[in-house]
Motif scaffolding. Structure first.
Motif, mmCIF file in Angstrom:
data_model
loop_
_atom_site.group_PDB
_atom_site.id
_atom_site.type_symbol
_atom_site.label_atom_id
_atom_site.label_comp_id
_atom_site.label_asym_id
_atom_site.label_seq_id
_atom_site.Cartn_x
_atom_site.Cartn_y
_atom_site.Cartn_z
ATOM 1 N N SER A 370 -7.900 148.759 106.651
ATOM 2 C CA SER A 370 -7.717 149.008 108.089
ATOM 3 C C SER A 370 -7.370 150.459 108.393
ATOM 4 C CB SER A 370 -6.623 148.089 108.649
ATOM 5 O OG SER A 370 -5.353 148.448 108.127
ATOM 6 N N ILE A 371 -6.719 151.152 107.452
ATOM 7 C CA ILE A 371 -6.314 152.538 107.725
ATOM 8 C C ILE A 371 -7.226 153.558 107.045
ATOM 9 C CG2 ILE A 371 -3.895 151.914 108.057
ATOM 10 C CD1 ILE A 371 -3.301 152.904 105.275
ATOM 11 N N ALA A 372 -8.145 153.083 106.208
ATOM 12 C CA ALA A 372 -9.051 154.002 105.510
ATOM 13 C C ALA A 372 -10.488 153.551 105.705
ATOM 14 C CB ALA A 372 -8.721 154.054 104.016
ATOM 15 N N SER A 373 -11.374 154.484 105.536
ATOM 16 C CA SER A 373 -12.807 154.186 105.536
ATOM 17 C C SER A 373 -13.375 154.658 104.206
ATOM 18 C CB SER A 373 -13.494 154.926 106.691
ATOM 19 O OG SER A 373 -13.406 156.328 106.497
ATOM 20 N N THR A 374 -14.654 154.437 104.018
ATOM 21 C CA THR A 374 -15.285 154.911 102.784
ATOM 22 C C THR A 374 -15.111 156.414 102.633
ATOM 23 O OG1 THR A 374 -16.925 153.131 102.943
ATOM 24 C CG2 THR A 374 -17.447 154.986 101.490
ATOM 25 N N ASP A 375 -15.143 157.137 103.750
ATOM 26 C CA ASP A 375 -15.029 158.599 103.718
ATOM 27 C C ASP A 375 -13.606 159.075 103.472
ATOM 28 O OD1 ASP A 375 -17.745 158.868 104.196
ATOM 29 O OD2 ASP A 375 -17.488 158.847 106.373
ATOM 30 N N THR A 376 -12.615 158.331 103.959
ATOM 31 C CA THR A 376 -11.220 158.798 103.863
ATOM 32 C C THR A 376 -10.423 158.095 102.773
ATOM 33 O OG1 THR A 376 -10.461 157.179 105.517
ATOM 34 C CG2 THR A 376 -11.196 159.349 106.321
ATOM 35 N N PHE A 377 -11.033 157.136 102.069
ATOM 36 C CA PHE A 377 -10.304 156.371 101.060
ATOM 37 C C PHE A 377 -9.671 157.283 100.011
ATOM 38 C CE2 PHE A 377 -10.070 154.226 96.956
ATOM 39 C CZ PHE A 377 -9.392 153.065 97.278
#
Length: 487
Positions: A370-377
């Protein structure tokens, strides 16, 4: 081999004698270190508190007290093989680095630098480079090198900066090398806890340590750490030598005591060493002949046997070898008592389920998604691992705590699983630069306090954190996700 360095009474304190105004980063680091030394409890306390927090979290997630207790007990001994393997990493590293041939190598290596500042950078370079092979060898070898350099009367080297440089391997690059406990665990099916295996599968070194992206970060850390050590080393007018700090560099007595009775003759003969090395060498030859070298070296048993046999050869006599082992054992205390708790925590995270079948791992991984995406993981996980690493200095063992939910989140976000391991490796080592826990063996060799080093390692921490997080984020899109591979 004795490492006693006795401070002289009324030794000058840090920053006396014209050093009253150290740089801002150094002043901040000294305050952080002073606070840690006063208030920071033993790492065992933090791990125990983590056990409590996870148990309460599992109860809050709907698991019954009985299920939580059963999960705790079932997981407690699940890491015993891995615990023994990691203890052997520490022992073999110390044994090799403290052997007579290495001592002679240290003496020769200490003749190379021509100035105090270049000596500090030289120690830093060797520390971060050797840590890629073995973190314990790096720590002891670099510490002995600093002592030998400090004996040179023609070299005005800052003893504190050199000590900090000797510590850089454990704070910058070790987790990106062959002794990385996270990468080793994931590459060995027998070491992976049963509760974790379905989430991560087996991840070989080719998908973690030997990715070109991982090698790029390791190279960047080697270069950057060396340069920062050079830039932050005090010049001749501000440098504090070991003598000025009141450190007595005792000569290391390496002689074996004389044999006292006939029954000891085998302890003083290399015969048994040669037999053991021949048997171990035969097994190693077969292992590398029957497997791809990358698969062979990724086995912790193979890795440890290589260094154990090498340690025996370097000490040559069973008596000397056993003395070195006995001195190395105290270094393993944290591993032996903390790793079973890591196994219990991992089990409670994954096995203590509610009536609906949901575990705490499910809720934590959902939070990560919920707090991360593939780009920001990579960025989110890197920051999280670094922060947790400050409170739980594990030498990589806390991967067992993080892996269940961060790898489940990586699967959900289709993040390359090997890269997720490397995100942890690169970020987890950074807090060691400002946490005194892993400094203890080195401080014993140098006769210094943690506060003497952290003023210099804090600059490394700031620069290393910015570099690592940026590279983890920038390189993540170059990798493609693969589903977990079962053994």
């Amino acid at each position: 081999m004795s490492f006693d360095s006795k401070p002289v009474a009324n030794a000058p304190a840090l920053h006396e004698q014209g050093d009253e105004n150290p740089p801002v980063l150094e002043r901040i680091a000294l305050r952080v270190t002073a606070w840690c030394e006063k208030w920071y409890p033993d790492a065992f306390v933090f791990v125990s508190l983590t056990v409590l927090a996870v148990a309460l979290g599992a109860l809050a997630a709907g698991a019954s007290p009985r299920i939580v207790a059963v999960s705790f007990g079932n997981g407690f001994w699940s890491l015993i093989p891995f615990t023994m393997q990691m203890a052997m990493v520490a022992i073999t590293g110390y044994v090799i680095a403290s052997s007579p041939p290495i001592a002679r190598l240290v003496t020769r290596a200490a003749r190379v630098p021509a100035s105090g500042r270049s000596a500090v950078a030289y120690v830093a370079f060797l520390s971060v480079l050797t840590s890629l092979l073995h973190w314990a060898i790096s720590l002891v070898f670099a510490g002995l090198l600093v002592r030998e350099l400090a004996r040179r009367t023609d070299l005005r080297m800052d003893y504190r900066a050199a000590g900090a440089a000797a510590y850089l391997g454990i704070g910058a690059t070790w987790a990106m090398g062959l002794s990385s406990s996270a990468a080793q665990l994931q590459a060995n099916p027998a070491s992976i806890p049963p509760s974790l295996l379905p989430i991560t599968g087996v991840i070989p070194f080719s998908e973690t340590l030997f990715l070109w992206q991982s090698l790029t970060i390791a190279l960047a850390l080697v270069v950057t750490s060396t340069l920062i050590a050079w830039w932050t080393a005090p010049g001749p007018t501000r440098a504090k030598t070991a003598t000025e700090l009141g450190i007595v560099l005792d000569t290391i007595d390496d002689a074996l005591p004389p044999r006292e009775r006939p029954g000891e003759w085998l302890e003083y003969s290399p015969a048994l060493i040669l037999v053991l090395v021949a048997l171990g060498g035969g097994w190693l030859v077969n292992e590398f002949a029957s497997k791809n070298w990358l698969v062979a070296i990724s086995g912790l048993n193979t890795y440890n046997l290589i260094f154990l046999m090498l340690g025996m050869l370097l000490h040559w006599r069973p008596k000397r070898f056993l003395r070195a082992v006995s001195k190395a054992v105290p270094v393993t205390a944290g591993v032996l008592i903390q790793f079973p708790l890591y196994g219990a925590i991992a089990s409670m995270l994954t096995s203590a389920k509610s009536a609906t079948g949901a575990s705490l791992t499910h809720y934590l991984s959902t939070l990560f998604v919920s707090i991360a995406s593939t780009d920001t993981f990579a960025l989110v996980m890197g920051v999280y691992s670094a922060v947790l690493g400050f409170f739980v200095p594990s030498g990589g063992g806390k991967w067992v705590i993080e892996a269940p939910y961060v790898m489940q989140a990586a699967n959900a976000l289709h993040v390359h699983l090997g890269w997720a391991v490397q995100i942890y490796n690169a970020a987890e080592a950074l807090p060691n630069l400002i946490n005194p826990f892993w400094m203890l063996p080195l401080l014993g060799i140098l006769g210094l306090k943690a506060r003497d080093l952290v003023g210099f390692t804090f600059a490394q921490f700031v620069c290393g954190t910015l570099l690592v997080l940026t590279m983890l984020w920038a390189l993540a899109p170059t990798l493609v996700y693969h589903a977990p591979v079962m053994p």
